[in-house]
Design a protein around this motif. Sequence first.
Motif, PDB file in Angstrom:
ATOM      1  N   ARG A 168      14.081  21.596 -26.123  1.00  0.00           N
ATOM      2  CA  ARG A 168      15.061  22.459 -25.432  1.00  0.00           C
ATOM      3  C   ARG A 168      16.382  22.129 -26.320  1.00  0.00           C
ATOM      4  O   ARG A 168      17.436  22.779 -26.040  1.00  0.00           O
ATOM      5  N   PHE A 169      16.237  20.949 -27.090  1.00  0.00           N
ATOM      6  CA  PHE A 169      17.473  20.978 -28.023  1.00  0.00           C
ATOM      7  C   PHE A 169      17.382  21.836 -29.504  1.00  0.00           C
ATOM      8  O   PHE A 169      16.270  21.721 -30.133  1.00  0.00           O
ATOM      9  N   ASN A 170      18.588  22.208 -29.970  1.00  0.00           N
ATOM     10  CA  ASN A 170      18.442  23.124 -31.033  1.00  0.00           C
ATOM     11  C   ASN A 170      19.203  22.264 -32.488  1.00  0.00           C
ATOM     12  O   ASN A 170      19.065  22.638 -33.477  1.00  0.00           O
ATOM     13  N   SER A 171      19.698  21.170 -32.314  1.00  0.00           N
ATOM     14  CA  SER A 171      20.145  20.238 -33.091  1.00  0.00           C
ATOM     15  C   SER A 171      20.213  19.009 -32.983  1.00  0.00           C
ATOM     16  O   SER A 171      19.947  18.675 -31.858  1.00  0.00           O
ATOM     17  N   GLU A 174      23.204  18.153 -30.210  1.00  0.00           N
ATOM     18  CA  GLU A 174      22.606  18.231 -28.704  1.00  0.00           C
ATOM     19  C   GLU A 174      21.733  17.108 -28.160  1.00  0.00           C
ATOM     20  O   GLU A 174      22.064  16.730 -27.316  1.00  0.00           O
TER      21      GLU A 174
END
Length: 236
Positions: A168-171, A174
Amino acid sequence: MAKKQAGSSWLMTFADLMSLLMAVFVLLFAMSTLEIPKYRSAVESLREALDGSPLSAEQLLFFDSVDQQDPVKQDYPSVVEKDLVPLYEKLIKRFPDGQQGASINVEYNQVDDEIKVTFPEEIAFDPGRAELKPEFSDLLLNFEGFYREDVLVRAMGHTDKLPVVGGRFNSNWELSSARAANVILELVSQGLILPEQAEAIGLADTQPLSNGNLPADLAKNRRVEVLIKPLSKAER
């Protein structure tokens, strides 16, 4: 004529000796706890004793400038603020050596009067996730006693330098932010701290503990830290 020259030479030597003694005295005085009025009075007395002259223009300028920034008047931490030591000692007992593989680190910074507790990822989170492990939630109960309006509790999330893949996290920004926020949410929901004294910060991989590329180095960087410090110092 020769006797007069000898006498003059002796006086010059004596004056030089007195000047050196004055310089030594002033240095010793300056290295002690400096109180400007006493320091100025001491210099004035020495000059009067040596040659009866008043303070020079340079000395007057010095004292005028120091008066404007008197260390006694500056906003330095007071002794009253040095009250986190008992809380630090409690945390040391609550996170003893050997618990959870002795990987929880509790530090106290005496200069800044702040406590930092470091939890590695393996204790707190599953890889790539921000939900707290049940055993980590139980460990956070050890922060009982920090429900105080005068204390800041800051959670800081850290990751390694590998990019986030999937989930669910892009980086890492986050991921680290979500982890720090969830720690704060847990502390607040358990009634351990006030919302007003809480902060959550995601730092991604900007503050690594190790710059190596081995799995052990990367694992050392994946962590969450809980920083406790007096609110009066939070902006310093």
